[in-house]
Design a protein around this motif. Structure first.
Motif, PDB file in Angstrom:
ATOM      1  N   ARG A 175       0.827  -1.204   0.000  1.00 26.91           N
ATOM      2  CA  ARG A 175       0.000   0.000   0.000  1.00 26.91           C
ATOM      3  C   ARG A 175       0.862   1.255   0.000  1.00 26.91           C
ATOM      4  O   ARG A 175       0.613   2.208  -0.755  1.00 26.91           O
ATOM      5  CB  ARG A 175      -0.927   0.006   1.215  1.00 26.91           C
ATOM      6  CG  ARG A 175      -1.833   1.231   1.285  1.00 26.91           C
ATOM      7  CD  ARG A 175      -2.772   1.191   2.475  1.00 26.91           C
ATOM      8  NE  ARG A 175      -2.116   0.943   3.743  1.00 26.91           N
ATOM      9  CZ  ARG A 175      -1.510   1.888   4.492  1.00 26.91           C
ATOM     10  NH1 ARG A 175      -1.485   3.125   4.083  1.00 26.91           N
ATOM     11  NH2 ARG A 175      -0.951   1.575   5.640  1.00 26.91           N
ATOM     12  N   ASN A 208       3.995   1.545  -1.060  1.00 25.10           N
ATOM     13  CA  ASN A 208       4.660   1.667  -2.361  1.00 25.10           C
ATOM     14  C   ASN A 208       3.704   2.223  -3.400  1.00 25.10           C
ATOM     15  O   ASN A 208       4.083   3.067  -4.227  1.00 25.10           O
ATOM     16  CB  ASN A 208       5.224   0.317  -2.803  1.00 25.10           C
ATOM     17  CG  ASN A 208       6.454  -0.071  -2.027  1.00 25.10           C
ATOM     18  OD1 ASN A 208       7.187   0.795  -1.531  1.00 25.10           O
ATOM     19  ND2 ASN A 208       6.695  -1.373  -1.910  1.00 25.10           N
ATOM     20  N   LYS A 209       2.454   1.753  -3.373  1.00 26.07           N
ATOM     21  CA  LYS A 209       1.457   2.226  -4.310  1.00 26.07           C
ATOM     22  C   LYS A 209       1.190   3.714  -4.130  1.00 26.07           C
ATOM     23  O   LYS A 209       1.104   4.474  -5.087  1.00 26.07           O
ATOM     24  CB  LYS A 209       0.160   1.415  -4.121  1.00 26.07           C
ATOM     25  CG  LYS A 209      -0.945   1.763  -5.103  1.00 26.07           C
ATOM     26  CD  LYS A 209      -2.149   0.886  -4.835  1.00 26.07           C
ATOM     27  CE  LYS A 209      -3.317   1.288  -5.695  1.00 26.07           C
ATOM     28  NZ  LYS A 209      -4.516   0.496  -5.406  1.00 26.07           N
ATOM     29  N   GLU A 210       1.104   4.161  -2.837  1.00 28.59           N
ATOM     30  CA  GLU A 210       0.879   5.588  -2.540  1.00 28.59           C
ATOM     31  C   GLU A 210       2.064   6.419  -3.000  1.00 28.59           C
ATOM     32  O   GLU A 210       1.893   7.527  -3.502  1.00 28.59           O
ATOM     33  CB  GLU A 210       0.609   5.788  -1.059  1.00 28.59           C
ATOM     34  CG  GLU A 210      -0.730   5.270  -0.622  1.00 28.59           C
ATOM     35  CD  GLU A 210      -0.948   5.360   0.886  1.00 28.59           C
ATOM     36  OE1 GLU A 210      -0.034   5.860   1.600  1.00 28.59           O
ATOM     37  OE2 GLU A 210      -1.997   4.919   1.355  1.00 28.59           O
ATOM     38  N   ASN A 211       3.280   5.916  -2.809  1.00 27.01           N
ATOM     39  CA  ASN A 211       4.469   6.644  -3.250  1.00 27.01           C
ATOM     40  C   ASN A 211       4.523   6.777  -4.762  1.00 27.01           C
ATOM     41  O   ASN A 211       4.964   7.798  -5.281  1.00 27.01           O
ATOM     42  CB  ASN A 211       5.744   5.983  -2.740  1.00 27.01           C
ATOM     43  CG  ASN A 211       5.972   6.246  -1.264  1.00 27.01           C
ATOM     44  OD1 ASN A 211       5.470   7.215  -0.710  1.00 27.01           O
ATOM     45  ND2 ASN A 211       6.744   5.375  -0.626  1.00 27.01           N
ATOM     46  N   ASN A 212       4.108   5.746  -5.483  1.00 22.62           N
ATOM     47  CA  ASN A 212       4.108   5.804  -6.943  1.00 22.62           C
ATOM     48  C   ASN A 212       3.086   6.821  -7.463  1.00 22.62           C
ATOM     49  O   ASN A 212       3.300   7.437  -8.500  1.00 22.62           O
ATOM     50  CB  ASN A 212       3.817   4.419  -7.549  1.00 22.62           C
ATOM     51  CG  ASN A 212       4.992   3.476  -7.358  1.00 22.62           C
ATOM     52  OD1 ASN A 212       6.123   3.919  -7.182  1.00 22.62           O
ATOM     53  ND2 ASN A 212       4.708   2.172  -7.360  1.00 22.62           N
ATOM     54  N   LYS A 213       1.979   6.981  -6.754  1.00 24.92           N
ATOM     55  CA  LYS A 213       0.970   7.960  -7.171  1.00 24.92           C
ATOM     56  C   LYS A 213       1.514   9.378  -7.041  1.00 24.92           C
ATOM     57  O   LYS A 213       1.187  10.253  -7.821  1.00 24.92           O
ATOM     58  CB  LYS A 213      -0.287   7.841  -6.306  1.00 24.92           C
ATOM     59  CG  LYS A 213      -1.130   6.643  -6.633  1.00 24.92           C
ATOM     60  CD  LYS A 213      -2.373   6.643  -5.735  1.00 24.92           C
ATOM     61  CE  LYS A 213      -3.200   5.402  -5.971  1.00 24.92           C
ATOM     62  NZ  LYS A 213      -4.366   5.375  -5.064  1.00 24.92           N
ATOM     63  N   GLU A 214       2.366   9.612  -6.012  1.00 23.98           N
ATOM     64  CA  GLU A 214       2.903  10.948  -5.791  1.00 23.98           C
ATOM     65  C   GLU A 214       3.918  11.333  -6.838  1.00 23.98           C
ATOM     66  O   GLU A 214       4.126  12.498  -7.111  1.00 23.98           O
ATOM     67  CB  GLU A 214       3.540  11.007  -4.401  1.00 23.98           C
ATOM     68  CG  GLU A 214       2.533  10.930  -3.272  1.00 23.98           C
ATOM     69  CD  GLU A 214       3.192  10.907  -1.910  1.00 23.98           C
ATOM     70  OE1 GLU A 214       4.434  11.006  -1.832  1.00 23.98           O
ATOM     71  OE2 GLU A 214       2.467  10.793  -0.907  1.00 23.98           O
ATOM     72  N   GLN A 215       4.571  10.379  -7.471  1.00 22.35           N
ATOM     73  CA  GLN A 215       5.633  10.684  -8.437  1.00 22.35           C
ATOM     74  C   GLN A 215       5.098  10.833  -9.792  1.00 22.35           C
ATOM     75  O   GLN A 215       4.442  11.169 -10.478  1.00 22.35           O
ATOM     76  CB  GLN A 215       6.667   9.585  -8.458  1.00 22.35           C
ATOM     77  CG  GLN A 215       7.405   9.487  -7.149  1.00 22.35           C
ATOM     78  CD  GLN A 215       8.353   8.307  -7.115  1.00 22.35           C
ATOM     79  OE1 GLN A 215       8.377   7.475  -8.023  1.00 22.35           O
ATOM     80  NE2 GLN A 215       9.128   8.228  -6.082  1.00 22.35           N
TER      81      GLN A 215
END
Length: 136
Positions: free
Chosen positions: A127, A129-136
């Protein structure tokens, strides 16, 4: 000569007026000084009023837990915490059990789930990692 007398009378009038205003302000401050109020003395000592002896013009200040100082009533020059805002210290629990509870996080848009009880370590990592990918 008359102009000098009038000027002298005006100066004296303003001196008395200022003196009365200062006395009124000091009386108002003395009326607000009650036990539990935090004050500052003329020599920079901060403390909390414990008791007031109006007959002898003495104020007992607690300057640190268990340490008191007795000062003249007129030495108290500034009220830091007025009586209206003096409150009891909030009760703090001995442990942090009341501070923790289920953490809510959105699994899907519009859907919430109890993260603390249903999410495993692997799911948490995925979860995040998924949130971090959305921010980038």
């Amino acid at each position: 000569m008359i102009i000098l007398l009038v000027l002298f009378a005006v100066v004296i009038f303003f001196m008395f007026r200022r003196s009365r205003a200062q006395q009124k302000a000091q009386q108002e401050q003395q009326a607000k000084m009650l036990p539990g109020v935090e004050v500052m003395t003329s020599f920079g000592l901060f403390g909390t009023v414990q008791s007031i002896d109006a007959e002898d013009n003495k104020v007992v200040l607690e300057i640190s837990p268990g340490t008191t100082a007795t000062v003249h009533r007129q030495a108290v020059t500034k009220i830091i915490t007025p009586a209206e805002t003096v409150e009891e210290t909030p009760m703090v629990p001995d442990d942090a059990s009341s501070l923790t509870g289920p953490v809510q996080a959105a699994a899907e848009p519009g859907e919430a789930k109890d993260v603390a009880s249903t999410e495993t370590a692997e799911e948490t990592l995925a979860r995040l990692n998924k949130e971090n990918n959305k921010e980038q």
